[in-house]
Motif scaffolding. Structure first.
Motif, short mmCIF file in Angstrom:
data_model
loop_
_atom_site.label_atom_id
_atom_site.label_comp_id
_atom_site.label_asym_id
_atom_site.label_seq_id
_atom_site.Cartn_x
_atom_site.Cartn_y
_atom_site.Cartn_z
N THR A 242 26.76 18.18 78.38
CA THR A 242 26.84 17.18 77.30
C THR A 242 27.76 17.72 76.20
O THR A 242 27.94 18.94 76.09
N GLU A 243 28.29 16.82 75.40
CA GLU A 243 29.19 17.26 74.32
C GLU A 243 28.47 18.16 73.33
O GLU A 243 29.02 19.15 72.86
N ALA B 29 29.28 22.30 72.38
CA ALA B 29 29.57 22.90 71.08
C ALA B 29 29.01 24.32 71.01
O ALA B 29 29.46 25.14 70.21
N ASN B 30 28.05 24.63 71.86
CA ASN B 30 27.38 25.94 71.78
C ASN B 30 27.61 26.86 72.97
O ASN B 30 27.37 28.06 72.87
N VAL B 31 28.01 26.29 74.09
CA VAL B 31 28.17 27.12 75.31
C VAL B 31 29.43 26.71 76.05
O VAL B 31 30.02 25.67 75.77
N LEU B 32 29.82 27.55 77.00
CA LEU B 32 30.88 27.17 77.94
C LEU B 32 30.21 26.77 79.24
O LEU B 32 29.32 27.48 79.72
N THR C 227 18.21 15.59 78.78
CA THR C 227 19.02 14.38 78.66
C THR C 227 18.16 13.13 78.79
O THR C 227 18.51 12.08 78.25
N GLY C 228 17.04 13.23 79.47
CA GLY C 228 16.09 12.11 79.54
C GLY C 228 15.54 11.82 78.15
O GLY C 228 15.46 10.66 77.71
N ASP C 229 15.16 12.87 77.45
CA ASP C 229 14.66 12.77 76.07
C ASP C 229 15.74 12.15 75.18
O ASP C 229 15.49 11.19 74.43
N ILE C 230 16.95 12.65 75.28
CA ILE C 230 18.06 12.18 74.43
C ILE C 230 18.34 10.70 74.71
O ILE C 230 18.50 9.89 73.79
N TYR C 231 18.35 10.33 75.98
CA TYR C 231 18.64 8.94 76.36
C TYR C 231 17.58 7.98 75.80
O TYR C 231 17.88 6.97 75.20
N VAL C 232 16.34 8.35 76.03
CA VAL C 232 15.22 7.50 75.60
C VAL C 232 15.16 7.38 74.07
O VAL C 232 14.98 6.31 73.51
N VAL D 104 19.69 2.88 87.77
CA VAL D 104 20.21 4.21 87.44
C VAL D 104 20.66 4.18 85.97
O VAL D 104 21.51 3.38 85.60
N LEU D 105 20.07 5.04 85.15
CA LEU D 105 20.29 4.93 83.70
C LEU D 105 21.53 5.67 83.20
O LEU D 105 22.12 5.28 82.21
N THR D 106 21.85 6.77 83.85
CA THR D 106 22.97 7.60 83.37
C THR D 106 23.71 8.19 84.57
O THR D 106 23.18 8.20 85.69
N THR D 107 24.88 8.71 84.31
CA THR D 107 25.60 9.50 85.32
C THR D 107 25.82 10.87 84.69
O THR D 107 26.39 10.97 83.61
N GLU D 108 25.35 11.91 85.36
CA GLU D 108 25.39 13.25 84.76
C GLU D 108 25.91 14.28 85.77
O GLU D 108 25.85 14.05 86.98
#
Ligand code: GLN
Length: 283
Positions: A117-118, A122-125, A164-169, A222-226
């Motif tokens: 995720t963006e 910001a914190n890791v490669l 990402t489930g938490d973030i999406y919801v 399908v809610l997201t593509t990851e």
């Protein structure tokens, strides 16, 4: 299967852990409650590479009946360590502690079914992606009230904290009542017990939960593509490049296909073969 070389399992704060001792395959369980005592600073040992994960995310990383951490990601991590000529140490910690573990030096890399995720970038490669995933909704079998994302806004939804489930919801759907759990299995239990109306979680993990728990189904939407990738510290472009090389090899030599066959498609013979080859513990 024979007992092979051992991993040293790191200890995370406030967490019970299982370590294997000696060549007998005997297991010991220890608890600790201070982070300073918990962290073995093995990253300073040149022969050891430390990976952090949250081993409650079957089929990617989980603790099997023999108390061994296994799964798709563990096969990949083991191959990375071998390619670098190092012993693999696993730190089994909470999901939301994984990224901080990179900057603090507790771990050299994170493999945990972690979506790129963006915000995380910001914190890791991140390495190149190695697996495609999506968020899906689990409901109780027979529930007709929840038919898809559109019906979640007013519902009680269980998620794994910080995922990402938490973030999406929370951010995309604006669900007001979100129950956050540390483990996927606790989300499913909450749904079954009536504490929540739905679980939003990664698709493969959802498949595992539904096949191991009576009375739950996955909705088709399908809610997201990851994409899952391996994370390293911002300052460690060298390890990022090395990991990318190993991932390319694993794609080319069929190892990733085998890991899929074993852990995603459930081919037990291939799973046994892969686990016999781990430098991790197998009996
Ligand atoms: N793929 C999800 C994320 O990256 C969940 C990962 C996990 O729970 N291990 O947030």
């Amino acid at each position: 299967m024979k007992l092979k070389k051992f991993l040293t399992f790191g200890i995370s704060a406030m967490m019970a852990f299982t370590a294997l001792t000696g060549c007998s395959g005997q297991t010991t369980t220890t608890t600790t409650d201070t982070e300073s005592a918990a962290v073995s600073d093995s990253s300073s040992d040149d022969n050891v590479i430390t990976m952090a994960t949250n081993a409650a995310f079957e089929p990617f990383e989980y603790v099997d009946d023999n108390n061994h951490i296994v799964g798709y990601d563990i096969v990949v991590a083991d191959k990375i360590a071998k390619s670098l000529g190092k012993e693999l140490e696993i730190q089994n910690i909470d999901f939301d502690a994984l990224i901080p573990a990179l900057s603090s030096g507790i771990a050299d890399f994170v493999i945990a079914g972690m979506t790129v995720t963006e915000e995380r970038q910001a914190n890791v490669l991140f390495s190149d992606p190695y697996f495609e995933a999506s968020q899906v909704i689990i409901v109780k079998d027979g529930d007709t009230a929840i038919t898809g994302a559109d019906s979640l806004a007013g519902a009680k939804v269980a998620v794994q904290e910080g995922t990402t489930g938490d973030i999406y919801v929370t951010d995309e759907l604006g669900v007001q009542t979100v129950s956050r759990f540390k483990k996927a299995v606790d989300c499913a239990q909450d749904l079954l017990a009536g504490g929540s109306d739905a679980v939003v979680i990664d698709n493969q993990v959802a498949q595992n939960l539904v096949s191991s728990t009576e009375g739950l189904v996955i909705l088709p939407e399908v809610l997201t593509t990851e994409e899952y990738a391996i994370a390293v510290d911002k300052d460690n472009a060298e390890l990022q490049a090395q990991i990318n090389e190993v991932l390319q090899q694993l794609k080319a030599d069929g190892t990733l296909d085998k890991a899929r066959q074993a852990y995603i498609e459930g081919d037990e013979a291939v799973q046994a073969e892969l686990e016999a080859d781990l430098s991790t513990v197998t009996e």
